[in-house]
Design a protein around this motif. Structure first.
Motif, PDB file in Angstrom:
ATOM      1  N   ILE B 271      -9.502  27.396  -5.897  1.00  0.00           N
ATOM      2  CA  ILE B 271      -9.420  26.994  -4.483  1.00  0.00           C
ATOM      3  C   ILE B 271      -9.653  28.044  -3.463  1.00  0.00           C
ATOM      4  O   ILE B 271      -9.872  27.678  -2.309  1.00  0.00           O
ATOM      5  N   VAL B 289      -5.003  25.475   1.465  1.00  0.00           N
ATOM      6  CA  VAL B 289      -5.934  24.897   2.280  1.00  0.00           C
ATOM      7  C   VAL B 289      -5.331  24.661   3.778  1.00  0.00           C
ATOM      8  O   VAL B 289      -4.235  24.221   3.784  1.00  0.00           O
ATOM      9  N   CYS B 443      -4.583  23.250  -4.750  1.00  0.00           N
ATOM     10  CA  CYS B 443      -3.575  24.114  -4.238  1.00  0.00           C
ATOM     11  C   CYS B 443      -2.339  23.134  -4.123  1.00  0.00           C
ATOM     12  O   CYS B 443      -1.296  23.936  -3.698  1.00  0.00           O
ATOM     13  N   GLY B 444      -2.324  21.874  -4.146  1.00  0.00           N
ATOM     14  CA  GLY B 444      -0.841  21.585  -4.045  1.00  0.00           C
ATOM     15  C   GLY B 444      -0.746  20.897  -2.631  1.00  0.00           C
ATOM     16  O   GLY B 444       0.853  20.079  -2.475  1.00  0.00           O
ATOM     17  N   LYS B 445      -1.167  20.849  -1.712  1.00  0.00           N
ATOM     18  CA  LYS B 445      -0.985  20.595  -0.268  1.00  0.00           C
ATOM     19  C   LYS B 445      -0.840  19.207  -0.153  1.00  0.00           C
ATOM     20  O   LYS B 445      -0.144  18.524   0.553  1.00  0.00           O
ATOM     21  N   CYS B 449      -4.743  14.642  -4.015  1.00  0.00           N
ATOM     22  CA  CYS B 449      -5.109  15.514  -5.086  1.00  0.00           C
ATOM     23  C   CYS B 449      -4.412  15.992  -6.096  1.00  0.00           C
ATOM     24  O   CYS B 449      -4.720  15.921  -7.401  1.00  0.00           O
ATOM     25  N   LEU B 488      -7.489  16.401   1.689  1.00  0.00           N
ATOM     26  CA  LEU B 488      -7.546  17.276   2.768  1.00  0.00           C
ATOM     27  C   LEU B 488      -8.751  17.933   2.625  1.00  0.00           C
ATOM     28  O   LEU B 488      -9.403  18.321   3.607  1.00  0.00           O
ATOM     29  N   CYS B 489      -9.219  18.557   1.328  1.00  0.00           N
ATOM     30  CA  CYS B 489     -10.404  19.168   1.119  1.00  0.00           C
ATOM     31  C   CYS B 489     -11.353  18.739  -0.061  1.00  0.00           C
ATOM     32  O   CYS B 489     -10.964  17.713  -0.544  1.00  0.00           O
ATOM     33  N   MET B 491     -11.880  19.519  -2.938  1.00  0.00           N
ATOM     34  CA  MET B 491     -11.324  19.681  -4.304  1.00  0.00           C
ATOM     35  C   MET B 491     -10.828  18.283  -4.759  1.00  0.00           C
ATOM     36  O   MET B 491     -11.526  17.854  -5.435  1.00  0.00           O
TER      37      MET B 491
HETATM   38  S1  SF4 Z   1      -7.549  18.305  -1.607  1.00  0.00           S
HETATM   39 FE1  SF4 Z   1      -7.578  20.229  -1.317  1.00  0.00          FE
HETATM   40  S2  SF4 Z   1      -5.923  20.763   0.408  1.00  0.00           S
HETATM   41 FE2  SF4 Z   1      -5.504  18.799  -0.722  1.00  0.00          FE
HETATM   42  S3  SF4 Z   1      -4.330  19.687  -2.660  1.00  0.00           S
HETATM   43 FE3  SF4 Z   1      -6.316  19.511  -3.431  1.00  0.00          FE
HETATM   44  S4  SF4 Z   1      -7.124  21.454  -3.062  1.00  0.00           S
HETATM   45 FE4  SF4 Z   1      -5.238  21.207  -1.737  1.00  0.00          FE
END
Ligand code: SF4
Ligand SMILES: Cc1cc2nc3c(=O)[nH]c(=O)nc-3n(C[C@H](O)[C@H](O)[C@H](O)COP(=O)(O)O)c2cc1C
Ligand code: FES
Ligand code: FES
Lengths: 175, 530
Positions: B271, B289, B443-445, B449, B488-489, B491
């Motif tokens: 990430i 992120v 990233c777990g945010k 995801c 959010l991103c 990933m």
């Molecule tokens: S989508 Fe991106 S910001 Fe959200 S948990 Fe996955 S890696 Fe993190």
């Protein structure tokens, strides 16, 4: 009370922090240096780093645990990392990994009971045209086969005789 | 004494991975034995990776290549006249005349494999610094305009126009600004960033320096993944040499420009290739992120205006400044201008680096350059653009390599990685792996995801095991929808791309294994009857 060894390590950690004093956001470079020297990040390093860098212990701990590179205990004398990403899978990485697990008698992420070898997975080593790829003690190898892996392991065992296989009197106690 | 023969043996880590160091040592030893005086130069790799270790000998006819050279064969090769460029079954002829290389358009990779990567003399003799000198002769605003006009888009994945990003940073006033190079290169099937850093590091330094001049930055970072120890070493040495040469520091090339550069090493987190996670990591934090806005161009590293560009984006800049925007813009098709450095990987006969103008078809790349699979079996699937990219079936290889054409086909070019699979691939397993990878590297945010990927693995397992396949396929689709919409991103947002493309193009791989076996034996029964 800290043992003398612990005091030395804490001093060394402080010295490493001092060496990175001028760097912005220096925690990662410092952690890399600690791991290079000691092989792992000790739980006792966390409060030292927190105090020296003026951040909370939770922040330091959070960083140490976020990144897969940082170990909380020493690895085996040889670290083998085999690539499991797509391009290596396309040329049989999963079979190679199954072989490694079977012949070493450990699963990915584990160390052999004699402390000789740590087997790990990695996602891409940038050698995707010459897979299956792996790293043995940081050295990249391509087109790995079970036979090549065995040869590399034998070579690294010969090159790095086990520290605790030899006592101070020179007698082998663990073979 | 005769003049020494110059022999090139790559120091690129792909070449090292198949024994290049041993070959170099063996060449020196055998030469000494034979009383031949040789000068061994350690170059980068030409990118014809199936030929590594590729040994090149300088002759009157040009650089003659031999490969792949196993250390055991050096003695035999020298006896056959390698130092004089003599013929041999491993002799490939004059390297620069090989169609595989000759048909490429190497701008970014012009010097990779040609020069000694750490020789400033080689660098300058092969056109190095021309871009920086041209930039310093004009105003920063003109440099930004030049990059914008060239049509250069980010090579890290998203394809955002580089000039527009630079303009935002240039237009955001601050006393401290940064240029950060994203060298995290986590995508499977990609290695061009690594090869450039190991094979021609001064080009990246020059590109970053031009960016710094254009936007008014004084400090730069190259964030390299820890899986690339050779690239880290080479970049660090190159930066030290560049400082000595006055190519970095307080008065660059006597122009008064001040810019310095540092290497930072990642720590095993995919990430951290996402630009805001990379900035967090550079700040010494967990690679979480950030929500955008603010964009890094306005509030990036330590809240300062920051250029974040991929290695190849920045390494394309010197040639653009040296030869002009028009020359770059003349290459390519539609809104994909210039060249892209494609990387052929996986089960491919001739893997390596193909830099060419946008617009060639995927099939040309896989078959003409790649020579089909390494196993000799039919190509079944090709994944383009890394682990978040789509799987394309063999009958979609007519796609032109171009951003918009890929987007229209539900795929993406990404960082230019092309991973080939033969007909033994199990696409349900690859779809499962995409979810597993996302679960591992999230990233777990955000929940879609973090949780969705874990659920995705479980759901694919159920489908393949034959548990309520229709219900679970519907659930998998919903999960993919949720991840696409709610992450959010990219990933979490793009992990559904490999999953859905596998489902779309290879649905049979997802039917229960027991069912499949039954069908297969029924098929054999039918065949036996007819
Ligand atoms: S989508 Fe991106 S910001 Fe959200 S948990 Fe996955 S890696 Fe993190
Ligand atoms: C999960 C994820 C991983 C990424 N990994 C990389 C990477 O390894 N290298 C890279 O240059 N960009 C990567 N990117 C894209 C960056 O976020 C960013 O778009 C890029 O660095 C910008 O540079 P460019 O405009 O020159 O492409 C990644 C994005 C995501 C979402
Ligand atoms: S996928 Fe294994 S090295 Fe890149
Ligand atoms: S509930 Fe499953 S991802 Fe949100």
């Amino acid at each position: 009370m800290e043992s003398p060894g612990a005091a030395t390590r804490a001093d060394r950690v402080r010295a490493l922090v001092a060496a990175h004093r001028g760097d912005r956001g220096a925690l990662l470079p410092i952690l890399h240096r600690i791991q290079e020297e000691f092989g792992y990040i000790d739980a006792d390093d966390v409060p030292v780093l927190a105090a020296e860098l003026n951040i909370s212990r939770a922040d330091v701990h959070g960083v140490v645990t976020f990144y897969t590179d940082f170990r909380s205990e020493p690895a085996g004398r040889t670290v083998v990392r085999l690539c499991r990403a797509e391009a290596c899978q396309a040329v049989g990485a999963e079979r190679l990994i199954a072989y490694a697990e079977q012949s070493l008698g450990v699963a990915l992420g584990q160390t052999t009971p004699d402390g000789a070898v740590t087997l790990e997975q990695v996602f891409c080593l940038g050698n995707c045209a010459l897979g299956p790829s792996g790293q043995v003690d940081g050295q990249l190898h391509g087109r790995l086969t079970p036979a090549r892996l065995d040869a590399l392991l034998a070579a690294s065992r010969a090159a790095a005789p086990a520290a605790y296989e030899v006592t101070t009197s020179g007698k082998t106690v663990n073979s | 004494m005769t003049t020494p023969v110059t022999v090139y043996v790559p120091r690129d880590s792909a070449a090292l991975s198949v024994g290049a160091d041993l070959v170099a040592a063996e060449l020196e030893r055998v030469a000494a034995q034979a009383g031949r005086s040789v000068r061994v130069v350690r170059n980068g790799s030409r990118g014809m990776l199936w030929l590594e270790p590729l040994v090149e000998v300088v002759t009157e006819r040009g650089r003659i290549g031999y490969g792949p050279v196993a250390p055991e064969r050096v003695g035999e090769l020298v006896a056959a006249g390698l130092f004089d460029g003599a013929d041999h079954e491993l002799c490939q002829g004059v390297v620069e005349e090989l169609p595989w290389l000759r048909n490429q358009t190497r701008l970014c990779f012009a010097r990779v494999g040609v020069i000694d990567p750490l020789s400033p003399e080689d660098y300058v003799a092969h056109g190095g610094l021309a871009g920086l000198r041209a930039a310093l002769a004009t105003s920063p605003a003109e440099v930004v305009a030049e990059v914008t006009e060239s049509g250069l888009r980010g090579r890290g994945g998203a394809g955002f126009p580089a000039g527009i990003k630079w303009k935002t940073v240039a237009d955001t006033p601050d006393t401290l600004k940064f240029v950060c190079c994203n060298a995290d290169e986590g995508d499977s099937g990609t290695f061009a960033d690594r090869m450039l850093m190991e094979g021609d590091p001064f080009t990246l330094i020059e590109g970053m320096t031009i960016a710094a001049y254009a936007v008014g930055a004084s400090e730069g970072y190259v964030y390299i993944r820890s899986e690339y120890p050779d690239a880290v070493r080479t970049m660090r040495r190159a930066i030290a040499i560049a400082r000595e040469q006055g190519w970095l520091g307080d008065d660059i090339l006597g122009s008064g420009l001040r810019f310095d550069l540092h290497v930072r090493v990642g720590a095993g987190a995919y990430i951290c290739g996402e630009e805001t996670a990379m900035l967090e990591s550079l700040e010494g934090k967990r690679g979480m992120v950030r929500a955008k806005p603010p964009i890094p161009a306005i509030s990036g590293l330590f809240g300062k205006p920051t250029v974040v560009n991929n290695v190849l984006t920045l390494a394309s800049v010197p040639a653009i400044l040296a030869d002009g925007a028009a020359a770059y813009q003349a290459l390519g098709v539609a809104r994909s201008r210039g060249t892209q450095v494609f990387q052929l990987a996986g089960n491919v006969a001739r893997g390596g680096v193909v830099e060419t103008a946008f617009g060639m078809t995927l099939g040309e790349l896989v078959h003409t350059y790649g020579g089909g699979t390494r196993s000799g079996r039919p190509v079944r699937a090709v994944q383009v653009g890394g682990p978040l990219g789509a799987y394309l079936p063999a009958d979609r290889l007519d796609l032109p390599l171009e951003y918009e054409a890929f987007a229209a086909a539900g795929a993406m070019l990404g960082h230019g990685g092309v991973v080939v699979f033969d007909d033994t691939v199990d696409m349900a397993a690859m779809a499962r792996f995409a979810m597993e990878f996302c679960a591992e590297e999230s990233c777990g945010k955000c929940t879609p995801c973090r949780v969705g990927a874990v659920r995705g693995v479980e759901t694919i397992d159920k489908i393949v095991a034959g548990q309520d396949p229709d219900g679970n396929l519907a659930l998998l689709n919903d999960l993919c929808e949720l991840m696409t919409e709610g992450s959010l991103c990219a990933m979490g947002g793009l992990t559904p791309m490999p999953v859905r493309s596998a489902l779309l193009h290879f649905p049979d791989d997802f039917t229960a294994r027991t069912e499949r076996r039954a069908e297969e034996s029924a098929g054999r029964f039918e065949e036996a009857k007819s």
